[in-house]
Design a protein around this motif. Structure first.
Motif, PDB file in Angstrom:
ATOM      1  N   SER A  94       5.244  -8.607  -0.303  1.00  5.41           N
ATOM      2  CA  SER A  94       4.428  -7.441   0.057  1.00  5.41           C
ATOM      3  C   SER A  94       5.263  -6.347   0.720  1.00  5.41           C
ATOM      4  CB  SER A  94       3.288  -7.847   0.987  1.00  5.41           C
ATOM      5  OG  SER A  94       2.356  -8.619   0.284  1.00  5.41           O
ATOM      6  N   ARG A 121       6.080  -2.789  -1.210  1.00  2.00           N
ATOM      7  CA  ARG A 121       5.669  -1.521  -0.584  1.00  2.00           C
ATOM      8  C   ARG A 121       6.878  -0.614  -0.364  1.00  2.00           C
ATOM      9  NH1 ARG A 121       1.174   0.103   2.021  1.00  2.00           N
ATOM     10  NH2 ARG A 121       0.377  -2.001   2.212  1.00  2.00           N
ATOM     11  N   GLU A 164       3.351   1.216  -2.322  1.00  2.00           N
ATOM     12  CA  GLU A 164       2.028   0.616  -2.139  1.00  2.00           C
ATOM     13  C   GLU A 164       2.162  -0.885  -2.264  1.00  2.00           C
ATOM     14  OE1 GLU A 164      -0.872   1.669  -5.176  1.00  2.00           O
ATOM     15  OE2 GLU A 164       0.726   1.945  -6.626  1.00  2.00           O
ATOM     16  N   SER A 165       1.177  -1.584  -1.743  1.00  2.53           N
ATOM     17  CA  SER A 165       1.207  -3.044  -1.769  1.00  2.53           C
ATOM     18  C   SER A 165       0.953  -3.549  -3.193  1.00  2.53           C
ATOM     19  CB  SER A 165       0.136  -3.605  -0.833  1.00  2.53           C
ATOM     20  OG  SER A 165      -1.149  -3.371  -1.380  1.00  2.53           O
ATOM     21  N   SER A 222      -2.743  -3.145  -4.010  1.00  2.00           N
ATOM     22  CA  SER A 222      -3.127  -1.768  -4.332  1.00  2.00           C
ATOM     23  C   SER A 222      -2.672  -1.390  -5.740  1.00  2.00           C
ATOM     24  CB  SER A 222      -2.531  -0.782  -3.326  1.00  2.00           C
ATOM     25  OG  SER A 222      -3.110  -0.957  -2.078  1.00  2.00           O
ATOM     26  N   TYR A 223      -1.460  -1.822  -6.096  1.00  2.00           N
ATOM     27  CA  TYR A 223      -0.945  -1.540  -7.434  1.00  2.00           C
ATOM     28  C   TYR A 223      -1.840  -2.203  -8.484  1.00  2.00           C
ATOM     29  CZ  TYR A 223       2.353  -0.995 -11.279  1.00  2.00           C
ATOM     30  OH  TYR A 223       2.929  -0.664 -12.473  1.00  2.00           O
ATOM     31  N   THR A 253      -5.096  -0.307  -8.814  1.00  2.00           N
ATOM     32  CA  THR A 253      -4.886   0.944  -9.541  1.00  2.00           C
ATOM     33  C   THR A 253      -4.806   0.689 -11.038  1.00  2.00           C
ATOM     34  OG1 THR A 253      -3.757   1.918  -7.642  1.00  2.00           O
ATOM     35  CG2 THR A 253      -3.399   2.975  -9.765  1.00  2.00           C
ATOM     36  N   ARG A 269      -5.446   7.945  -5.072  1.00  2.00           N
ATOM     37  CA  ARG A 269      -6.011   7.340  -3.863  1.00  2.00           C
ATOM     38  C   ARG A 269      -6.506   8.457  -2.947  1.00  2.00           C
ATOM     39  NH1 ARG A 269      -5.792   2.307  -3.613  1.00  2.00           N
ATOM     40  NH2 ARG A 269      -4.510   1.207  -5.071  1.00  2.00           N
ATOM     41  N   GLU A 281      -4.267  10.487  -0.921  1.00  2.00           N
ATOM     42  CA  GLU A 281      -3.364  11.347  -1.661  1.00  2.00           C
ATOM     43  C   GLU A 281      -4.096  12.526  -2.307  1.00  2.00           C
ATOM     44  OE1 GLU A 281      -1.790   8.689  -4.560  1.00  2.00           O
ATOM     45  OE2 GLU A 281      -0.631   7.566  -3.119  1.00  2.00           O
TER      46      GLU A 281
END
Length: 147
Positions: free
Chosen positions: A49, A53, A58-59, A62-63, A66, A137, A140
């Motif tokens: 992690s 990141r 990003e973690s 999160s990836y 997405t 996100r 962003e």
């Protein structure tokens, strides 16, 4: 550890991180968690992690989210599947979680997106459509013009 040894380790970690990212890209619809991804490259979940990141901003989770939402957006634009079918097709096991994550990244619920965006990319090459519709996100997102 010398700087050359640290550099060599960093490069080895980057190669492993690319493998993890590629696996997420390939298997986004499968049940994936950080522990399973870490086991696949012989790293601890915490180390994976932190390094992921550091490398990608990003973690891994999160990836993965997405990627799933990007694919869901593409499926919703076709209008061939219901929101529920899209939810399970892209790897979510809960419609509520899917709707929440979708709204966080896209700014609207999946049903609204489906209605509004179905014709938005008609005639657009898929490579351009992917770039234009890439989820952003909330942290962003650009400020709205109404302020």
């Amino acid at each position: 550890m010398t700087s050359s040894a640290a550099s060599a380790q960093y490069l080895r970690d980057l190669a492993l991180l690319r493998r993890v990212r590629d696996r997420i890209d390939r298997e986004y619809a499968q049940p994936l968690d950080v522990e399973a991804l870490a086991r696949g490259v012989n790293m601890s979940a915490g180390h994976l992690s932190r390094q992921f990141r550091r490398a990608y901003g990003e973690s891994p989770y999160s990836y993965l989210m997405t990627r799933r939402i990007e694919r869901a957006m593409a499926l919703l634009r076709t209008g061939e599947l219901s929101v529920t079918e899209v939810c399970f097709t892209v790897g979510f096991s809960s419609l509520g979680t899917f709707s929440t994550r979708f709204a966080e990244l896209v700014g609207m619920p999946p049903s609204v997106y489906r209605e509004q965006q179905a014709a938005a990319t008609v005639g657009m090459p898929p490579c351009v459509a992917k770039q234009v519709t890439r989820p952003i996100r909330n942290r962003e997102a650009r400020p709205s013009a109404t302020t």
